[in-house]
Every structure is written in C-alpha cells, then in structure tokens.
Enzyme design. Structure first.
Site, mmCIF file in Angstrom:
data_model
loop_
_atom_site.group_PDB
_atom_site.id
_atom_site.type_symbol
_atom_site.label_atom_id
_atom_site.label_comp_id
_atom_site.label_asym_id
_atom_site.label_seq_id
_atom_site.Cartn_x
_atom_site.Cartn_y
_atom_site.Cartn_z
ATOM 1 N N ARG A 103 -6.074 -47.397 -19.460
ATOM 2 C CA ARG A 103 -5.531 -48.174 -20.589
ATOM 3 C C ARG A 103 -4.234 -47.497 -21.003
ATOM 4 O O ARG A 103 -4.227 -46.325 -21.368
ATOM 5 C CB ARG A 103 -6.499 -48.218 -21.772
ATOM 6 C CG ARG A 103 -5.820 -48.771 -23.018
ATOM 7 C CD ARG A 103 -6.755 -49.080 -24.148
ATOM 8 N NE ARG A 103 -7.506 -50.307 -23.897
ATOM 9 C CZ ARG A 103 -8.132 -51.004 -24.833
ATOM 10 N NH1 ARG A 103 -8.095 -50.607 -26.092
ATOM 11 N NH2 ARG A 103 -8.794 -52.102 -24.531
ATOM 12 N N HIS A 130 -4.578 -57.928 -20.105
ATOM 13 C CA HIS A 130 -5.898 -57.395 -20.469
ATOM 14 C C HIS A 130 -6.943 -58.162 -19.635
ATOM 15 O O HIS A 130 -7.728 -58.960 -20.167
ATOM 16 C CB HIS A 130 -6.134 -57.578 -21.967
ATOM 17 C CG HIS A 130 -7.237 -56.727 -22.524
ATOM 18 N ND1 HIS A 130 -7.998 -55.867 -21.748
ATOM 19 C CD2 HIS A 130 -7.717 -56.603 -23.801
ATOM 20 C CE1 HIS A 130 -8.883 -55.262 -22.516
ATOM 21 N NE2 HIS A 130 -8.741 -55.686 -23.752
ATOM 22 N N GLN A 133 -10.928 -58.075 -20.431
ATOM 23 C CA GLN A 133 -11.245 -58.858 -21.623
ATOM 24 C C GLN A 133 -11.332 -60.344 -21.280
ATOM 25 O O GLN A 133 -12.295 -61.034 -21.615
ATOM 26 C CB GLN A 133 -10.141 -58.644 -22.674
ATOM 27 C CG GLN A 133 -10.285 -59.515 -23.900
ATOM 28 C CD GLN A 133 -11.434 -59.078 -24.777
ATOM 29 O OE1 GLN A 133 -11.549 -57.907 -25.079
ATOM 30 N NE2 GLN A 133 -12.287 -59.994 -25.178
ATOM 31 N N ASP A 219 -5.535 -63.663 -31.409
ATOM 32 C CA ASP A 219 -5.554 -62.198 -31.286
ATOM 33 C C ASP A 219 -4.590 -61.667 -32.346
ATOM 34 O O ASP A 219 -3.808 -62.415 -32.936
ATOM 35 C CB ASP A 219 -5.106 -61.790 -29.865
ATOM 36 C CG ASP A 219 -5.127 -60.275 -29.655
ATOM 37 O OD1 ASP A 219 -5.827 -59.564 -30.400
ATOM 38 O OD2 ASP A 219 -4.436 -59.798 -28.720
ATOM 39 N N CYS A 259 -10.590 -61.451 -29.388
ATOM 40 C CA CYS A 259 -11.038 -60.329 -28.549
ATOM 41 C C CYS A 259 -11.468 -59.115 -29.355
ATOM 42 O O CYS A 259 -12.131 -58.238 -28.827
ATOM 43 C CB CYS A 259 -9.923 -59.952 -27.588
ATOM 44 S SG CYS A 259 -8.410 -59.455 -28.424
ATOM 45 N N ARG A 287 -18.830 -58.250 -22.810
ATOM 46 C CA ARG A 287 -17.955 -57.277 -22.118
ATOM 47 C C ARG A 287 -18.804 -56.377 -21.214
ATOM 48 O O ARG A 287 -18.436 -56.083 -20.089
ATOM 49 C CB ARG A 287 -17.192 -56.404 -23.131
ATOM 50 C CG ARG A 287 -16.123 -57.112 -23.957
ATOM 51 C CD ARG A 287 -14.901 -57.500 -23.158
ATOM 52 N NE ARG A 287 -14.228 -56.412 -22.486
ATOM 53 C CZ ARG A 287 -13.280 -55.637 -22.990
ATOM 54 N NH1 ARG A 287 -12.854 -55.847 -24.212
ATOM 55 N NH2 ARG A 287 -12.710 -54.679 -22.273
HETATM 56 N N1 CP Z 1 -11.066 -56.085 -27.105
HETATM 57 C C1 CP Z 1 -10.872 -54.799 -26.757
HETATM 58 O O1 CP Z 1 -10.374 -54.468 -25.680
HETATM 59 O O2 CP Z 1 -11.288 -53.913 -27.692
HETATM 60 P P1 CP Z 1 -11.024 -52.347 -27.700
HETATM 61 O O3 CP Z 1 -9.563 -52.135 -27.965
HETATM 62 O O4 CP Z 1 -11.906 -51.837 -28.781
HETATM 63 O O5 CP Z 1 -11.395 -51.790 -26.346
HETATM 64 N N1 NVA Z 2 -3.367 -57.428 -28.092
HETATM 65 C C1 NVA Z 2 -4.196 -56.353 -28.558
HETATM 66 C C2 NVA Z 2 -5.511 -56.378 -27.866
HETATM 67 C C3 NVA Z 2 -6.465 -55.294 -28.302
HETATM 68 C C4 NVA Z 2 -7.746 -55.330 -27.541
HETATM 69 C C5 NVA Z 2 -3.484 -55.036 -28.323
HETATM 70 O O1 NVA Z 2 -2.861 -54.864 -27.266
HETATM 71 O O2 NVA Z 2 -3.523 -54.174 -29.207
#
Ligand code: CP
Ligand code: NVA
Length: 300
Positions: A103, A130, A133, A219, A259, A287
């Site tokens: 990540r 993502h 997700q 989101d 999400c 998930r």
């Molecule tokens: N939706 C999602 O990826 O959540 P986190 O940032 O908590 O992993």
């Molecule tokens: N768009 C958001 C998703 C978090 C799971 C981010 O990148 O912070």
C-alpha cells in the site's frame, strides 16, 4: 496471473473465478471450517506506507485462515525509510516471502516491486488504484443483483476507488455513471483503457442519474495524501453529498456503498450510511473472503 496491480490486468473469467472461490471460502467458513489450508506454510509480507484498517486486517486474518501467516512491514521499520532502493528491497524480500502486499502512494512503486521481485505482488491501494477493494465490492453487489447491465452511479472524487470501479465495470458489463466536479474527474489515462465506452457516462450532475440507479457508491473527498487540500476540496464538492434529499427519487431497492473509512457529514450523511439501503458493513466483511480468494489464487 502473477500479480494483482490493477483490474485492467484481469480478464472477466479471472474475476469470476475469484468471485466463485470467495463464495466457496465464505460458505465453508460459515459451516465452521475456519481454516482451509490452501497456503499452508506460506508467508505474505505486507508493506504499508499509508494507514489501513480493513485491508491490513483482512489480508492478515486471510493468510491465517488459509494456513499461512502474514508479516506486517511498516515503512519506518524498513531500510526503505533510510534510502534503500525498491529494486534491492524487492529482490531481497522475494527470497524470504511467498507474496507481498504493497500500500503506497505512486502506482509506479507497486509496479517496480512486481518488476524486481519474482513473487506475486498485490496492490493494497495506490494513488490511482484500489483493486482489492473494488473486486470485493463487485462481489458484494453480485450476491444481491446481477452485474450485467446493472446501473451503478459513483458520486464524488475521481480517485483510486473510482478508477478501479471504472475498470471493473468495463470488465463485468456494468453500466457506470461517474459524477464528479469538473476539476476532480477521473484521469484520462484510465478512461482511455475502457473498451466498452458506451457503458460509461461522465457527468457533473448527480440528480440526472440517481433515479435509474441500482447502486450508488461514494468515497471520501479527501483521500490519504491530499489532506492539505481539505479546504479547497470541501468547497469544490459542495452539492455532491450523498444525502436523503438526493436519494428522494431513488428506486426502493437502491443499494448504497462506501469503501470506508467514511468522513461522516462530508461525502455522505449519517442517515444514509446508517440507513436501510446501506450495505457498507457487508462490503467491509466481504473483504476477508475476496482477499482470501486473491491470496489462494496468486500464492498457491
Ligand atoms: N477500504 C479500505 O481499504 O480501508 P482501509 O484503508 O482501512 O484498509
Ligand atoms: N480513496 C481513499 C480510499 C481509502 C480506502 C484513499 O485513498 O484514502
């Protein structure tokens, strides 16, 4: 498939196979078969340069339930934080691990991990995608509604989640309307990857689409990494909130998705996210099952 870097790399058949495996693993768990040792003795590294609740825990528990284990690698604890380059880190980690979840900010970094390692690399969120997700989200929808010709409306920021929804919709035959302020449209480079352009509408007017939608998704307006743009974003997104008024003309069986994490009172109101149409907790719970399907497919 060696890696999961973007939904663009998957075929429809590969996605449907992941859904079938997620369904099977979910049912087996429900029947009490908690550990299904498809990855007995395997180890997943999980490198996080941004915070996470769902992704981290679902992958970590997922590895455990598949008979393997996961090691959390925080950025600060690795020599990456002192300037060790990605290629060296990736090559070395390849010799210890059976797979790595990353990540991070730049998509290029996830791609570089894949380039320099000979183990599967999973994109656990980058600035533009993502995939884990969104695969899980389409799986969640498929438990309730047929995906072919489903009408999905995404409202908000043309961000990583939005980009992956666009690519997934294209693969799965979903008709997608993406409603954003003009300055926060999804990136052209993502739109250019869409094969079936007639199934994708880009607009700036939420009201036009809600009444025909089967599912509405939003989101955060302030993704990880753009917190310093908060003030200007709150102004730009005024009018794009998912609230009761906007949903007045929606179908009775509309599903509302997010999400998480949610910024309550910004992109969505409490009333809507906690209301009867919301399936956000189902999304989050799934998930685990979909992530296990990804792990079992890539690391076996
Ligand atoms: N939706 C999602 O990826 O959540 P986190 O940032 O908590 O992993
Ligand atoms: N768009 C958001 C998703 C978090 C799971 C981010 O990148 O912070």
């Amino acid at each position: 498939m060696k890696d999961l870097l973007s939904i663009a790399d998957l075929t429809k058949e590969e996605i449907l196979r992941l859904f079938a495996l997620a369904k099977e693993l979910k049912e087996r768990k429900k029947r009490g078969e908690k550990i299904v040792p498809l990855l007995f003795g395997k180890v997943l590294g999980m490198l996080f340069r941004k915070p996470s609740t769902r992704t981290r825990i679902s992958f970590e528990v997922g590895m455990f339930e598949l008979g393997g284990r996961a090691i959390f690698l925080s950025e600060e604890d690795l020599q990456l934080s002192r300037g060790e380059i990605i290629s060296d880190t990736a090559k070395v980690l390849s010799s210890y691990l059976d797979g790595i979840l990353v990540r991070t900010f730049a998509q290029k970094e996830v791609e570089d991990f894949a380039k320099y390692s000979n183990i599967p690399v999973i994109n656990g969120l980058s600035d533009i995608y993502h995939p884990c997700q969104v695969l899980s989200d389409y799986y969640t929808i498929s438990e309730r509604k047929a995906l072919q010709n489903l009408k999905l409306t995404y409202i908000g920021d043309g961000n990583n989640v939005c980009h992956s929804l666009i690519l997934g919709a294209d693969k799965l035959g979903v008709r997608l309307a993406v409603i954003t302020p003009k300055e926060y449209r999804p990136k052209k480079e993502i739109i250019s990857k869409v094969k079936n352009k007639k199934n994708l509408i880009l607009s700036h007017q939420p009201e036009d689409f809600i009444k025909d939608s089967d599912v509405v998704y939003t989101d955060t307006w302030i993704s990880m990494g753009v917190e310093n743009e908060r003030e200007e974003r709150l102004i730009a997104f005024d009018g794009y909130q998912l609230n009761k008024k906007l949903l007045e003309k929606a179908k009775k069986d509309l599903l509302v998705m997010h999400c998480l994490p949610v910024h309550r009172g910004e992109e969505i109101t409490d009333e809507v996210i906690d209301g009867p149409s919301s399936i956000v907790l189902e999304q989050a719970a799934n998930r685990l099952h979909l992530q296990k399907a990804i792990l079992a497919t890539l690391l076996k």
